[in-house]
Design an enzyme around this catalytic site. Sequence first.
Site, PDB file in Angstrom:
ATOM      1  N   CYS A 109      14.610  11.718  -0.056  1.00  0.00           N
ATOM      2  CA  CYS A 109      13.639  11.502   1.019  1.00  0.00           C
ATOM      3  C   CYS A 109      14.008  12.398   2.189  1.00  0.00           C
ATOM      4  O   CYS A 109      15.179  12.603   2.487  1.00  0.00           O
ATOM      5  CB  CYS A 109      13.662  10.030   1.448  1.00  0.00           C
ATOM      6  SG  CYS A 109      12.469   9.608   2.743  1.00  0.00           S
ATOM      7  N   CYS A 113      15.689   8.497   8.224  1.00  0.00           N
ATOM      8  CA  CYS A 113      16.014   7.220   8.873  1.00  0.00           C
ATOM      9  C   CYS A 113      17.536   7.032   8.826  1.00  0.00           C
ATOM     10  O   CYS A 113      18.153   7.137   7.760  1.00  0.00           O
ATOM     11  CB  CYS A 113      15.306   6.066   8.184  1.00  0.00           C
ATOM     12  SG  CYS A 113      13.498   6.200   8.253  1.00  0.00           S
ATOM     13  N   CYS A 334      17.485  -0.066  -2.559  1.00  0.00           N
ATOM     14  CA  CYS A 334      17.422   1.277  -3.149  1.00  0.00           C
ATOM     15  C   CYS A 334      18.214   2.319  -2.381  1.00  0.00           C
ATOM     16  O   CYS A 334      18.355   2.246  -1.172  1.00  0.00           O
ATOM     17  CB  CYS A 334      15.963   1.728  -3.269  1.00  0.00           C
ATOM     18  SG  CYS A 334      15.242   1.271  -4.842  1.00  0.00           S
TER      19      CYS A 334
END
Length: 345
Positions: A109, A113, A334
């Site tokens: 990703c 974050c 995850c």
Amino acid sequence: MTDILSMTKAEVREYAVSLGESAFRGDQIFGWMRRGAEFSEMKNIPAALREKLSENADYRLPHIAEKYTSKIDGTVKYLMELTDGECVECVLMKYEHGNTLCVSSQAGCRMGCTFCASTLSGRVRNLTPSEILGQVIVAARDSGERVDGVVMMGIGEPLDNYESTVRFLRLVSGEGEPGIGLRHISVSTCGVVPRIRDLADEGMPVTLSVSLHAYDDSVRSHLMPVNRKWGIGELLGACRYFFDQTGRRISFEYTLIAGENDSAAGAAALAKMLRREMAGRPVHVNLILLNEVRETGYTSSARAAAKEFAAVLEQNGVNATIRRRLGSDIDASCGQLRLRHLEGA
């Protein structure tokens, strides 16, 4: 090679005809694939056609590289290897009302974050619709149980892989197995505002789960770089639009991180902001105790702090629940399993 698993039933019928076969053969092939059968296992398909498919169609399901089953609640966590060796995670969660599968939409990703394991190695690539659907097919076949619902909350940002996400939603809810109703599917986003509006216009009654994790722009921009592009005001404006177009209540995900976003004053500010920005539209805040990742340095809020945070939200007119942590003995959140796999590669 044709990505045949990314096709609808009607498209598989047309593909069979293009190979000089009958549409009926397309129906048979489609049914076999949706049950996870390899071409060699399609026993009522002529051998010559199976050979033709092997030569012309790309149909390779993810391979289960690792599997862990919780002794506490039966949650199953899979590390699935894709055809190019990339790995993603999915989690089969068992509830009284049925089984829900959390699927990944990207290998890695790029959203950054700061508390999330999935983003530590960046984004390698998007998954195809068939690779997302393949997770559902493989998990159902391995478990021997029906998958009743899907949450797109695994590795990756679904709306950063928009076309594949929408195609997957149409495939998984369409004709044939697994036939999961759109109202039983949640799509998570960290706040890709233009795509939230696009999804609202697709006419699909999915649940939108927005990863909020903060009560103001300063805190959110620190935790979530996406907020520097689309602030909370823009994000909640898109959420209003999504509800107005679909009639579907927004679920706000809020991970509680000790000393960062978990104060009682923060809860009051969050409630005030949601009441103001959502203007009477129904919302729900799903509070999540942080799944701690060594590399981030963050620690989870205590359960007592989570209960106080939820109580303040409720006292200020915002529905809230603390998410039950499933598979706590197998690190079912995850990102960590893939990260360990990459470190060991």
